[in-house]
Design an enzyme around this catalytic site. Structure first.
Site, PDB file in Angstrom:
ATOM      1  CB  VAL A  31       3.820   6.633   1.134  1.00 23.02           C
ATOM      2  CG1 VAL A  31       3.915   5.989   2.493  1.00 23.02           C
ATOM      3  CG2 VAL A  31       5.151   6.937   0.430  1.00 23.02           C
ATOM      4  CB  VAL A  83      -1.321   0.371   1.076  1.00 27.67           C
ATOM      5  CG1 VAL A  83      -1.779   1.141   1.056  1.00 27.67           C
ATOM      6  CG2 VAL A  83      -1.596  -1.540   1.375  1.00 27.67           C
ATOM      7  CB  ILE A 117       4.652   0.909   3.207  1.00 30.60           C
ATOM      8  CG1 ILE A 117       3.506   1.010   5.296  1.00 30.60           C
ATOM      9  CG2 ILE A 117       3.950   2.113   4.195  1.00 30.60           C
ATOM     10  CD1 ILE A 117       2.341   0.874   4.516  1.00 30.60           C
ATOM     11  CE  LYS A 118       4.362   0.198  -4.772  1.00 29.58           C
ATOM     12  NZ  LYS A 118       2.802  -0.386  -6.084  1.00 29.58           N
ATOM     13  CB  ILE A 119       8.509   4.190   0.711  1.00 33.00           C
ATOM     14  CG1 ILE A 119       7.599   3.765   1.900  1.00 33.00           C
ATOM     15  CG2 ILE A 119       9.529   5.904   0.720  1.00 33.00           C
ATOM     16  CD1 ILE A 119       8.877   4.143   3.289  1.00 33.00           C
TER      17      ILE A 119
END
Length: 353
Positions: free
Chosen positions: A104, A102, A138-140
């Site tokens: 940011v 998911v 968490i995709k950054i």
């Protein structure tokens, strides 16, 4: 017995298959072959622009109104957008057994503190939906600030870690920095790497010389030489089935740990038979003595300046990361505007009751 499809053969080679869509109804069709899934604001926008996903936007808005009944439209819209992203992730987590990425907001890609806050917010909202953080990535964006933030999330001084997937990876410098920072997953973009090299290095005539495939192999060689076993490679951004098949011939030893694929490429692999003969991978030579330390190591106090120097020298990420962020940011703004309209509409309806 019929020959296995290329999708089955890829899975049997040890490479895990991830779906790359927010349209979770489509994922059900490929459920048997999938372990993981990835999303981003652009994919969520594409999904919620279709009538069959309208309810999930309404539910996110209702959640935000219930949680923040006295908040401003801006605050309520921000929470509704976060809830929308995690609701899509939660729906997908009920289909695949592994981890769901998911994202940011791409517009905060250079803000270290904002990335950390957003990562913590998204994980808390997912945990409210009973999705354990062990199943969340968490995709950054893999900017220097993004990698720093991922390191802080992965290795907190107190509390449980939050695992990360670094997106928009285009070169060895980013990949090396991510591994040194101890992130969980990196996502090199196969097609966009080729786009850049087609312009700046000449188009490759053979699939075996595909710059995106060579990048994954170079990263695999680099990680093996350094003993970086924590960080996994998730190849992304494929343009054609043939690219996936070529990379898959080397298995995990010379390719990625995972590939993330949209439904059209999953279907393309499913209708092809086999991957062809397996190929033996010869690791690229890696000079450990000259490897810079962007995170950790004796010279990491100069990590930011070393990273900036090497990104400029390598060139590709310096061009492609801003380009990718611009595209994702446009879609994030459109999604935010859509959510804000729904918040305003719900307020008008509430005022009439």
């Amino acid at each position: 017995m019929s020959a296995p499809s290329a999708l089955q053969a890829l899975r049997e080679s040890g490479i895990r298959i991830s779906s790359d869509t927010a349209e979770y109804h489509q994922i059900l069709e490929f459920k048997a072959d999938l372990t993981d899934a990835t999303t981003n604001p652009s994919l969520v926008l594409a999904a919620v622009s279709k009538p069959e996903y309208a309810d999930i936007v309404r539910d996110a808005v209702n959640f935000a109104r219930g949680r923040l009944p006295s908040a401003s439209v801006r605050e309520m819209s921000a929470l509704a957008m976060d809830r929308l992203l995690v609701q899509v992730g939660a729906q997908i987590s009920g289909i695949v057994p592994g981890r769901v990425s998911v994202s940011v907001d791409p517009r905060i890609a250079h803000d270290y503190h904002a990335i950390i806050r957003k990562g913590e917010t998204l994980v808390a909202l997912l945990e409210d939906l009973r999705i354990p953080r062990s199943r969340i990535l968490i995709k950054i964006p893999a900017t220097y600030e993004g990698i720093r933030a991922a390191q802080a999330l992965e290795h907190p001084s107190t509390g449980e870690p939050i695992h990360t997937n670094m997106t928009l990876v285009f070169g060895r410098v980013q990949a090396l920095a991510c591994a040194q920072a101890g992130v969980s997953v990196i996502s090199p973009f196969i097609g966009r790497v080729k786009d850049w090299w087609d312009v700046n290095g000449g188009a490759a005539s053979e699939l075996s010389q595909h710059p995106g495939i060579l990048l994954v192999q170079n990263i695999r060689s680099t990680y093996a030489a350094h003993g970086y076993t924590r960080t996994q490679i998730m190849a992304a951004g494929f343009r054609a089935v043939e690219e996936i098949i070529e990379l898959g011939k080397y298995g995990v030893a010379g390719g990625p740990d995972l590939v993330t694929l949209p439904p059209n490429l999953l279907d393309g692999l499913r209708t092809r038979t086999s991957l062809g003969p397996a190929l033996k991978f010869t690791p690229h030579p890696i000079n450990l003595a000259t490897a810079p330390h962007y995170f950790g190591g004796p010279d990491s106090t100069n990590g930011a300046s070393l990273y900036a120097r090497d990104i400029l020298e390598e060139r590709i990420a310096d061009t492609k990361v801003p380009e990718g962020l611009a595209k994702f940011s446009v879609d994030a703004q459109i999604l935010e505007d859509l959510v804000k309209r729904k918040v305003l509409e719900s307020a008008e309806v509430s005022a009439m009751l």
